[in-house]
Design an enzyme around this catalytic site. Structure first.
Site, PDB file in Angstrom:
ATOM      1  N   ARG A   1       2.836 -38.701  22.905  1.00  8.98           N
ATOM      2  CA  ARG A   1       2.719 -38.574  24.858  1.00  8.98           C
ATOM      3  C   ARG A   1       2.099 -39.726  24.796  1.00  8.98           C
ATOM      4  NH1 ARG A   1       2.972 -31.739  26.723  1.00  8.98           N
ATOM      5  NH2 ARG A   1       4.174 -33.016  27.913  1.00  8.98           N
TER       6      ARG A   1
ATOM      7  N   GLN B   1       6.387 -41.890  28.969  1.00  5.33           N
ATOM      8  CA  GLN B   1       6.344 -41.546  29.579  1.00  5.33           C
ATOM      9  C   GLN B   1       7.853 -41.456  30.737  1.00  5.33           C
ATOM     10  OE1 GLN B   1       2.667 -42.499  32.202  1.00  5.33           O
ATOM     11  NE2 GLN B   1       1.699 -41.115  31.530  1.00  5.33           N
TER      12      GLN B   1
ATOM     13  N   ASP C   1       9.957 -38.777  28.986  1.00  4.74           N
ATOM     14  CA  ASP C   1       9.473 -37.718  28.548  1.00  4.74           C
ATOM     15  C   ASP C   1       9.691 -36.427  29.090  1.00  4.74           C
ATOM     16  OD1 ASP C   1       7.979 -35.427  27.575  1.00  4.74           O
ATOM     17  OD2 ASP C   1       5.937 -36.302  28.574  1.00  4.74           O
TER      18      ASP C   1
ATOM     19  N   SER D   1       8.008 -32.968  29.980  1.00  4.52           N
ATOM     20  CA  SER D   1       6.919 -33.245  31.288  1.00  4.52           C
ATOM     21  C   SER D   1       7.640 -33.263  32.459  1.00  4.52           C
ATOM     22  CB  SER D   1       6.503 -34.448  31.202  1.00  4.52           C
ATOM     23  OG  SER D   1       4.915 -34.708  29.927  1.00  4.52           O
TER      24      SER D   1
ATOM     25  N   TYR E   1      -3.678 -31.622  22.931  1.00  6.35           N
ATOM     26  CA  TYR E   1      -2.748 -30.115  23.795  1.00  6.35           C
ATOM     27  C   TYR E   1      -4.404 -28.921  22.950  1.00  6.35           C
ATOM     28  CZ  TYR E   1       1.973 -31.822  23.755  1.00  6.35           C
ATOM     29  OH  TYR E   1       3.315 -32.632  23.585  1.00  6.35           O
TER      30      TYR E   1
HETATM   31  P1  NAD Z   1       1.310 -27.105  27.146  1.00  5.51           P
HETATM   32  O1  NAD Z   1       2.585 -26.942  27.481  1.00  5.51           O
HETATM   33  O2  NAD Z   1       1.449 -26.928  25.397  1.00  5.51           O
HETATM   34  O3  NAD Z   1       0.646 -25.799  27.400  1.00  5.51           O
HETATM   35  C1  NAD Z   1      -0.077 -25.473  29.084  1.00  5.51           C
HETATM   36  C2  NAD Z   1      -1.019 -25.416  28.724  1.00  5.51           C
HETATM   37  O4  NAD Z   1      -1.566 -23.579  28.684  1.00  5.51           O
HETATM   38  C3  NAD Z   1      -2.170 -26.321  28.095  1.00  5.51           C
HETATM   39  O5  NAD Z   1      -3.131 -26.546  29.071  1.00  5.51           O
HETATM   40  C4  NAD Z   1      -2.804 -25.806  27.299  1.00  5.51           C
HETATM   41  O6  NAD Z   1      -4.254 -26.521  27.383  1.00  5.51           O
HETATM   42  C5  NAD Z   1      -3.149 -24.838  28.320  1.00  5.51           C
HETATM   43  N1  NAD Z   1      -3.145 -23.331  27.207  1.00  5.51           N
HETATM   44  C6  NAD Z   1      -3.338 -22.974  25.679  1.00  5.51           C
HETATM   45  N2  NAD Z   1      -3.577 -22.160  25.318  1.00  5.51           N
HETATM   46  C7  NAD Z   1      -4.591 -20.832  26.500  1.00  5.51           C
HETATM   47  C8  NAD Z   1      -5.503 -20.008  26.210  1.00  5.51           C
HETATM   48  N3  NAD Z   1      -5.790 -19.726  25.629  1.00  5.51           N
HETATM   49  N4  NAD Z   1      -5.954 -20.258  27.797  1.00  5.51           N
HETATM   50  C9  NAD Z   1      -5.710 -21.053  28.599  1.00  5.51           C
HETATM   51  N5  NAD Z   1      -4.984 -22.385  29.219  1.00  5.51           N
HETATM   52  C10 NAD Z   1      -4.460 -22.426  27.738  1.00  5.51           C
HETATM   53  O7  NAD Z   1       0.698 -28.161  27.511  1.00  5.51           O
HETATM   54  P2  NAD Z   1       1.652 -29.780  28.432  1.00  5.51           P
HETATM   55  O8  NAD Z   1       1.788 -29.545  29.379  1.00  5.51           O
HETATM   56  O9  NAD Z   1       2.531 -30.223  27.335  1.00  5.51           O
HETATM   57  O10 NAD Z   1       0.206 -30.616  28.719  1.00  5.51           O
HETATM   58  C11 NAD Z   1      -0.398 -31.171  27.082  1.00  5.51           C
HETATM   59  C12 NAD Z   1      -0.771 -32.310  27.177  1.00  5.51           C
HETATM   60  O11 NAD Z   1      -0.120 -32.905  26.746  1.00  5.51           O
HETATM   61  C13 NAD Z   1      -2.366 -32.651  28.210  1.00  5.51           C
HETATM   62  O12 NAD Z   1      -3.164 -32.998  27.472  1.00  5.51           O
HETATM   63  C14 NAD Z   1      -1.269 -33.099  28.818  1.00  5.51           C
HETATM   64  O13 NAD Z   1      -1.880 -34.303  30.155  1.00  5.51           O
HETATM   65  C15 NAD Z   1      -0.567 -33.970  27.939  1.00  5.51           C
HETATM   66  N6  NAD Z   1       0.237 -35.247  28.442  1.00  5.51           N
HETATM   67  C16 NAD Z   1       0.461 -36.733  28.356  1.00  5.51           C
HETATM   68  C17 NAD Z   1       1.400 -36.854  28.218  1.00  5.51           C
HETATM   69  C18 NAD Z   1       1.851 -38.721  28.103  1.00  5.51           C
HETATM   70  O14 NAD Z   1       0.653 -39.223  28.057  1.00  5.51           O
HETATM   71  N7  NAD Z   1       2.672 -39.190  27.975  1.00  5.51           N
HETATM   72  C19 NAD Z   1       2.679 -36.584  29.373  1.00  5.51           C
HETATM   73  C20 NAD Z   1       2.582 -34.971  29.494  1.00  5.51           C
HETATM   74  C21 NAD Z   1       1.895 -34.484  28.627  1.00  5.51           C
END
Ligand code: NAD
Length: 362
Positions: free
Chosen positions: A120, A125, A128, A131, A226
């Site tokens: 990530r 991006q 991905d 996403s 994460y």
């Molecule tokens: P994910 O699908 O793993 O999880 C979904 C959400 O659930 C997350 O925001 C997590 O914090 C939340 N969560 C977990 N346990 C929880 C709890 N007990 N209570 C409430 N919420 C809880 O996450 P995702 O959508 O894949 O995103 C993860 C991270 O990756 C984020 O910071 C996102 O910005 C980042 N990201 C970066 C890139 C990139 O830079 N290329 C691309 C996509 C996502």
């Protein structure tokens, strides 16, 4: 260099790994695109459109005999055995840690790239798939909720009377959760959201939702952006602090996940019992055990008058756009993997680029 795109065989899977538009782009770059007859039909892409794009429509075995096999879902036992030694296989692998099937492919001389292992980082991006597909899931989850909810989402003022907006809570403000917030706002719901990572507060507010804040006594932020698993005390505290907010909700969209761990249980049976009759919970974490105690994976059930939706493949419910996004992710990935040789495209050293190195399994 031959790319093979077989038809997906998993029950209910309607996506396909390339679209006519992307097939045309790939052919233009010098790939030979071999598509299994009918591979795109469930996603509303007819064979004829692929043929016009320059793809060759072939049978299943020819697809699996290609230099690079592109799929959406993890291979079945049978598919894994069809990929030839020296070839490359790319799809979502839907596994964590030890994966004997992929191990057997590696032992047969097949190199495997897992799309969910995409690092990530900014450069990755556009490739991905987690996403792109989560975005669609967040959108579709709200549409699903609206369809099951026996009331309006927006405030309505008509000559026949008025209705208050639905109170909608999104749990987990990652990619899916943020898209769910945006979609629910567009539909006029009164949106609240909660995430265990404190940095999500501003993102929630920038989409016009109200951030629910809880003092858990510890941070839920883990590595690489994460969430991490909370201690047992913090989990119990989170459940009890959330209970009143959730019991007031008319719709809950829950998306909370922790990589390679069971989904956190945020919505207890008692909360469901306290919700208003006709409320809806769409649990996007259903495949990982669910954020709600009462969700059943791949089922829609009614408990205490509340509809609990446990579908596990929302992107497949928007198959044309989900395939288009996934196909673009793959095409952008292929672009960094190959270069022009003397007699056509050649594969670069996959261990050299940090993206393909991270995606290689085994
Ligand atoms: P994910 O699908 O793993 O999880 C979904 C959400 O659930 C997350 O925001 C997590 O914090 C939340 N969560 C977990 N346990 C929880 C709890 N007990 N209570 C409430 N919420 C809880 O996450 P995702 O959508 O894949 O995103 C993860 C991270 O990756 C984020 O910071 C996102 O910005 C980042 N990201 C970066 C890139 C990139 O830079 N290329 C691309 C996509 C996502």
């Amino acid at each position: 260099m031959k790319l093979g795109i077989p038809k997906e065989t998993l029950a209910g899977e309607r996506r396909v790994a390339t679209t006519p538009e992307i097939a045309k782009r790939l052919v233009g770059k010098g790939f030979e695109v071999l598509l299994e007859v009918g591979a795109g039909s469930a996603a509303h892409y007819p064979d004829q459109d692929y043929a016009e794009a320059g793809a060759q429509l072939v049978d299943r075995d020819l697809c699996f005999g290609a230099d690079i096999v592109l799929k959406v879902r993890r291979p079945t036992d049978d598919e894994a055995g069809k990929v030839r030694s020296g070839a490359l296989y790319i799809s979502l692998l839907e596994s964590c840690g030890d994966d004997p099937l992929i191990g057997r492919m590696a032992a047969n001389g097949v190199r495997v790239l897992g799309m969910e292992r995409m690092p990530r980082i900014s450069r990755a991006q556009s490739m991905d798939a987690l996403s792109s597909q989560s975005n669609i899931a967040g959108y579709r989850a709200v549409i699903e909720a609206a369809a099951h909810y026996g009331r309006f989402l927006p405030m309505m003022m008509t000559s026949a009377g008025s209705a208050k907006p639905a109170r909608l809570v999104v749990l987990g403000a990652g990619v899916a959760g943020l898209q769910a917030i945006a979609t629910a706002r567009r539909l006029g719901a009164d949106v609240y959201a909660y995430d265990v990572r404190p940095e999500t507060r501003e993102q929630i507010q920038s989409l016009g939702a109200k951030a629910i804040e809880l003092d858990l006594g510890e941070s839920g932020a883990g590595e690489g952006g994460y969430a991490k698993e909370l201690s047992d005390e913090a989990k119990a505290r989170q459940q009890s602090l959330l209970a009143d907010e959730l019991a007031k909700a008319h719709i809950i969209i829950s998306t909370a996940l922790i990589p390679c761990r069971p989904a956190p249980e945020l919505i207890t049976a008692e909360v469901v019992q306290r919700m208003r009759e006709g409320s809806v919970v769409v649990d996007l974490a259903a495949a990982n055990g669910g954020n709600c105690k009462l969700t059943r994976a791949d089922e829609v059930v009614v408990e205490h008058g509340v509809t609990l939706v446990g579908h596990t493949n929302y992107p497949s419910m928007v198959p044309a756009d989900a395939s288009a996004f996934y196909a673009r992710n793959l095409s952008n990935l292929l672009e960094i993997m190959v270069e022009q040789g003397d007699s056509g495209l050649v594969l670069k050293d996959l261990a050299e680029d940090e993206i393909t190195r991270a995606m290689l399994v085994g």
